[in-house]
Scaffold this motif. Structure first.
Motif, PDB file in Angstrom:
ATOM      1  N   ALA A   1       0.855  -1.202   0.000  1.00  0.00           N
ATOM      2  CA  ALA A   1       0.000   0.000   0.000  1.00  0.00           C
ATOM      3  C   ALA A   1       0.884   1.242   0.000  1.00  0.00           C
ATOM      4  CB  ALA A   1      -0.910  -0.003   1.228  1.00  0.00           C
ATOM      5  N   TYR A   2       1.958   1.210   0.806  1.00  0.00           N
ATOM      6  CA  TYR A   2       2.876   2.358   0.852  1.00  0.00           C
ATOM      7  C   TYR A   2       3.467   2.603  -0.529  1.00  0.00           C
ATOM      8  CZ  TYR A   2       6.541   5.542   2.228  1.00  0.00           C
ATOM      9  OH  TYR A   2       7.345   6.657   2.313  1.00  0.00           O
ATOM     10  N   SER A   3       3.927   1.530  -1.172  1.00  0.00           N
ATOM     11  CA  SER A   3       4.571   1.662  -2.475  1.00  0.00           C
ATOM     12  C   SER A   3       3.588   2.200  -3.521  1.00  0.00           C
ATOM     13  CB  SER A   3       5.107   0.287  -2.902  1.00  0.00           C
ATOM     14  OG  SER A   3       6.095   0.444  -3.871  1.00  0.00           O
ATOM     15  N   ALA A   4       2.366   1.685  -3.492  1.00  0.00           N
ATOM     16  CA  ALA A   4       1.361   2.131  -4.462  1.00  0.00           C
ATOM     17  C   ALA A   4       1.000   3.599  -4.218  1.00  0.00           C
ATOM     18  CB  ALA A   4       0.125   1.246  -4.354  1.00  0.00           C
ATOM     19  N   LEU A   5       0.810   3.975  -2.939  1.00  0.00           N
ATOM     20  CA  LEU A   5       0.438   5.365  -2.628  1.00  0.00           C
ATOM     21  C   LEU A   5       1.587   6.318  -2.944  1.00  0.00           C
ATOM     22  CD1 LEU A   5      -1.479   4.658   0.699  1.00  0.00           C
ATOM     23  CD2 LEU A   5      -2.487   5.668  -1.364  1.00  0.00           C
ATOM     24  N   PHE A   6       2.804   5.887  -2.659  1.00  0.00           N
ATOM     25  CA  PHE A   6       3.995   6.680  -2.955  1.00  0.00           C
ATOM     26  C   PHE A   6       4.082   6.940  -4.472  1.00  0.00           C
ATOM     27  CE2 PHE A   6       8.418   7.265  -4.038  1.00  0.00           C
ATOM     28  CZ  PHE A   6       8.947   8.028  -3.005  1.00  0.00           C
TER      29      PHE A   6
ATOM     30  N   ARG B   1      -4.268   5.285   4.764  1.00  0.00           N
ATOM     31  CA  ARG B   1      -3.533   6.433   4.210  1.00  0.00           C
ATOM     32  C   ARG B   1      -2.883   7.240   5.337  1.00  0.00           C
ATOM     33  NH1 ARG B   1      -4.264   8.868  -0.906  1.00  0.00           N
ATOM     34  NH2 ARG B   1      -5.396   7.540  -2.348  1.00  0.00           N
ATOM     35  N   HIS B   2      -3.622   7.455   6.403  1.00  0.00           N
ATOM     36  CA  HIS B   2      -3.123   8.234   7.531  1.00  0.00           C
ATOM     37  C   HIS B   2      -1.944   7.525   8.201  1.00  0.00           C
ATOM     38  CE1 HIS B   2      -3.101  10.885  10.973  1.00  0.00           C
ATOM     39  NE2 HIS B   2      -3.171   9.835  11.766  1.00  0.00           N
ATOM     40  N   MET B   3      -2.119   6.236   8.418  1.00  0.00           N
ATOM     41  CA  MET B   3      -1.089   5.415   9.067  1.00  0.00           C
ATOM     42  C   MET B   3       0.226   5.482   8.281  1.00  0.00           C
ATOM     43  SD  MET B   3      -1.682   1.361   9.850  1.00  0.00           S
ATOM     44  CE  MET B   3      -3.416   1.493   9.555  1.00  0.00           C
TER      45      MET B   3
END
Ligand code: GLU
Length: 309
Positions: free
Chosen positions: A32-37, A300-302
């Motif tokens: 999720a981090y990689s996709a959001l980044f 997203r917040h986390m």
């Protein structure tokens, strides 16, 4: 992230980013981090965002994991361009690149099993003094390197499962023969030890890497280089665990005369005990977070992506 692109400076409309998960397990917070980044960086650059499904491993890839990726991305509110690339549709493209490398005389077939490799290393040294690659694996001890053509022909005819390896010393020598400039890449993020800017990586730290696995007619390194070029990817955003692999990718790009993308490696989301999150360790999947009532906003917040910009 700055809008710098060595291929096409200033032409923002052609910038392309990609998120490239493997459908061999449920995605976790690290994905999720990689996709959001990647989404944030693509938006900031006014770029297209592509989805690539890295499913060369046909025994581990499953439809339900692909469906899970689509659900996870929808849930997080990440939109991709409609043309999704599946690596499993491109084995012929990988073969073409492989043939090109074979024509350079820098590949060889290898029948060694893990057991053969360990035995050869113990014969040559004590395992703890043997050099290791950045992922901690022992460097290939060269069992099938520099054999005669007759040996290779016999091996190929024998029908045993074969890998194809890159003769790294020959590949680097060929690179040096053809180019007066050093092998470099532009790091717009940071490597695991804070590396950034113009990086001069040394692919020899990997030894003779496998370009065709025994169980599938390609490998991560070969496919990723072909795909990024075919898809016109200008910016590669991915986790710092792949920072050192960039050395291999840049070498292959130059030998295959492919364009140079910009790299941006990002931090890894770690588990409570500070290990890297992994699918196999059953770290909390996005699916299970979703099912237990966590909202996409909370995720997203986390992960620090509260603001859309
Ligand atoms: N498929 C790889 C992964 O899931 C990412 C490959 C890449 O970004 O180069 O870790």
């Amino acid at each position: 992230m700055a809008n710098h692109n060595p291929q096409n400076p200033g032409d923002k409309a052609t910038f392309r980013f990609r998120f490239a998960p493997s459908p061999n397990g449920w995605l976790h917070l690290g994905h999720a981090y990689s996709a959001l980044f990647t989404e944030r960086a693509a938006r900031a650059a006014g770029a297209e965002l592509l989805l690539r499904i890295e499913d060369i491993d046909q025994t581990r890839s499953r439809q339900e994991y692909y469906d899970g990726i689509r659900e996870d991305m929808n849930w997080l509110g990440i939109n991709f361009a409609p043309n999704i690339r599946f690596q499993s549709n491109h084995f012929a493209d990988y073969k073409k690149a492989l043939d090109q490398l074979a024509g350079l005389g820098i590949l060889y077939p290898c029948a060694a099993t893990r057991k053969d490799i360990d035995a050869e290393i113990s014969r040559k040294a004590t395992p703890d003094t043997w050099p290791r690659d950045p992922d901690g694996g022992p460097l290939y001890p060269g069992i099938w390197r520099d054999r005669s053509d007759a040996d290779y022909a016999r091996l190929t005819e024998s029908g045993v499962p074969l890998a194809i390896r890159l003769d790294m010393a020959k590949a680097v020598a060929l690179y040096k023969n053809r180019n007066t400039f050093p092998l470099t890449f532009e790091e717009q993020g940071t490597g695991p030890d804070g590396q950034s800017g113009k990086i001069q990586p040394d692919p020899q730290i990997w030894g003779d890497v496998v370009l065709v696995r025994k169980d599938t007619p390609t490998s991560y390194h070969l496919s990723v280089v072909v795909d990024d070029a075919d898809q016109g990817i200008t910016h590669i955003t991915r986790g710092q665990d792949l920072f050192h692999a960039t050395a291999i990718h840049r070498l292959l790009q130059i030998l295959l005369e492919l364009p140079e993308p910009v790299y941006c490696h990002h931090r890894l989301i770690r588990a409570g005990d500070d290990r890297k999150l992994s699918k196999s360790a059953m770290d909390a999947s996005l699916k299970s977070l979703r099912q237990s009532g966590t909202s996409a906003e909370e995720v997203r917040h986390m992960l620090g992506f509260d603001n859309p910009d």
